[in-house]
Design a protein around this motif. Sequence first.
Motif, PDB file in Angstrom:
ATOM      1  N   PHE A   1      -3.115   4.340  16.160  1.00  0.00           N
ATOM      2  CA  PHE A   1      -4.013   4.989  15.219  1.00  0.00           C
ATOM      3  C   PHE A   1      -5.231   5.503  15.972  1.00  0.00           C
ATOM      4  O   PHE A   1      -5.948   4.723  16.597  1.00  0.00           O
ATOM      5  N   LEU A   2      -5.463   6.824  15.896  1.00  0.00           N
ATOM      6  CA  LEU A   2      -6.667   7.409  16.476  1.00  0.00           C
ATOM      7  C   LEU A   2      -7.565   7.847  15.328  1.00  0.00           C
ATOM      8  O   LEU A   2      -7.071   8.162  14.251  1.00  0.00           O
ATOM      9  N   GLY A   3      -8.858   7.940  15.601  1.00  0.00           N
ATOM     10  CA  GLY A   3      -9.767   8.399  14.549  1.00  0.00           C
ATOM     11  C   GLY A   3     -11.094   7.715  14.721  1.00  0.00           C
ATOM     12  O   GLY A   3     -11.166   6.620  15.290  1.00  0.00           O
ATOM     13  N   PRO A   4     -12.155   8.353  14.232  1.00  0.00           N
ATOM     14  CA  PRO A   4     -13.496   7.795  14.413  1.00  0.00           C
ATOM     15  C   PRO A   4     -13.682   6.472  13.683  1.00  0.00           C
ATOM     16  O   PRO A   4     -12.890   6.147  12.793  1.00  0.00           O
ATOM     17  N   PRO A   5     -14.742   5.736  14.033  1.00  0.00           N
ATOM     18  CA  PRO A   5     -15.059   4.514  13.292  1.00  0.00           C
ATOM     19  C   PRO A   5     -15.200   4.866  11.814  1.00  0.00           C
ATOM     20  O   PRO A   5     -15.819   5.881  11.483  1.00  0.00           O
ATOM     21  N   GLY A   6     -14.606   4.075  10.946  1.00  0.00           N
ATOM     22  CA  GLY A   6     -14.738   4.320   9.509  1.00  0.00           C
ATOM     23  C   GLY A   6     -13.652   5.213   8.941  1.00  0.00           C
ATOM     24  O   GLY A   6     -13.604   5.441   7.738  1.00  0.00           O
ATOM     25  N   SER A   7     -12.739   5.699   9.777  1.00  0.00           N
ATOM     26  CA  SER A   7     -11.713   6.610   9.256  1.00  0.00           C
ATOM     27  C   SER A   7     -10.597   5.849   8.550  1.00  0.00           C
ATOM     28  O   SER A   7      -9.756   6.460   7.903  1.00  0.00           O
TER      29      SER A   7
END
Length: 220
Positions: free
Chosen positions: A5-11
Motif C-alpha cells: 500500500f502506497l499513499g500519504p499519511p492519512g490516506s
Amino acid sequence: MNIIFLGPPGSGKGTYSSRIKDILHIPHISTGDILRNEIKNNTEIGKKAKEYCDKGELVPDDIILEILKKRLSQEDAKNGFILDGFPRTISQAQSLEKFAKIDVALNLVIPEDILIEKLTSRRVCEKCGAIYNIANINRNGIKMPPMLPEKPGICDKCGGKLIQRRDDKEEIIKDRLKVYKEQTEPLIKYYRDKGILVDVKIHGPPEIMVPEILKILENK
Ligand code: ADP
Ligand code: ZN
C-alpha cells in the motif's frame, strides 16, 4: 499475493490493509505499528526508533530492514502479505526486492486538505492498534462518514482505550507530509515503471473502497 500500500499519511493504508487481510487471509504488516509496539515495550529497537517517530522523521534503514526481514520470515507470511508503511524510500524498495517479489502496489490518492482533517481526527486503540475516526467529511465528491466505536473512547475489538497518536498533532503532520513528498512519492513512478502500480482514488468510506480494491486485486 504480495501487496504494497502506497499513499500519504492519512490516506487509509492501515484501515484498508486491516480489512483486506481478513478477507484474503494474509498478514497485514505495518512497520509503523511494529515500531510503536517496540517503543511501548521500551525494547532496544524501540529506544533507537522513538526520537525519529516522535518527530515524524524516517527511522534509519538498518533498523527498519531488521524488523521487516524478521517479520517476513514468519510462517504466516509464506502465502502472501500486505505491506503498509514500507517501503518508504527508493532505497528501501531496492532492498525489499532482494528478499521478496511484489505483485501489486496500490497507490491511494486523496487531496491534502482531507488528509490533514483525517489525521487530526484519527484515534487508535492503545492496545491493538485498531483505527477509528471522528471526522465527518462530505465535499468535492468525497464522502467519508466518521468511523466511531460503539462506546465512546473504547475499542470495539478489545476494549482498549482510544488515544490520539503522538505524531497526529498538526505541527508533526506537516512534517510527515513533507517527508512523504520528498522521500516516498518517488516510489509511485518507481512502481509505475515496473508496471505493477494501480492508482486507487479514494472517494468514500471503507464499505465502498474495500470492494473496489478487492476487484483490482482479483484481476492481478
Ligand atoms: P503514517 O500514518 O505516517 O503512514 P506509520 O504508522 O506508517 O504512519 O509510521 C509512523 C512513523 O514510523 C513514521 O513517521 C516513521 O517515523 C516510522 N516509520 C514507519 N515505517 C517506516 C519506514 N518504512 N521507514 C522509516 N521509518 C518508518
Ligand atoms: Zn483494541
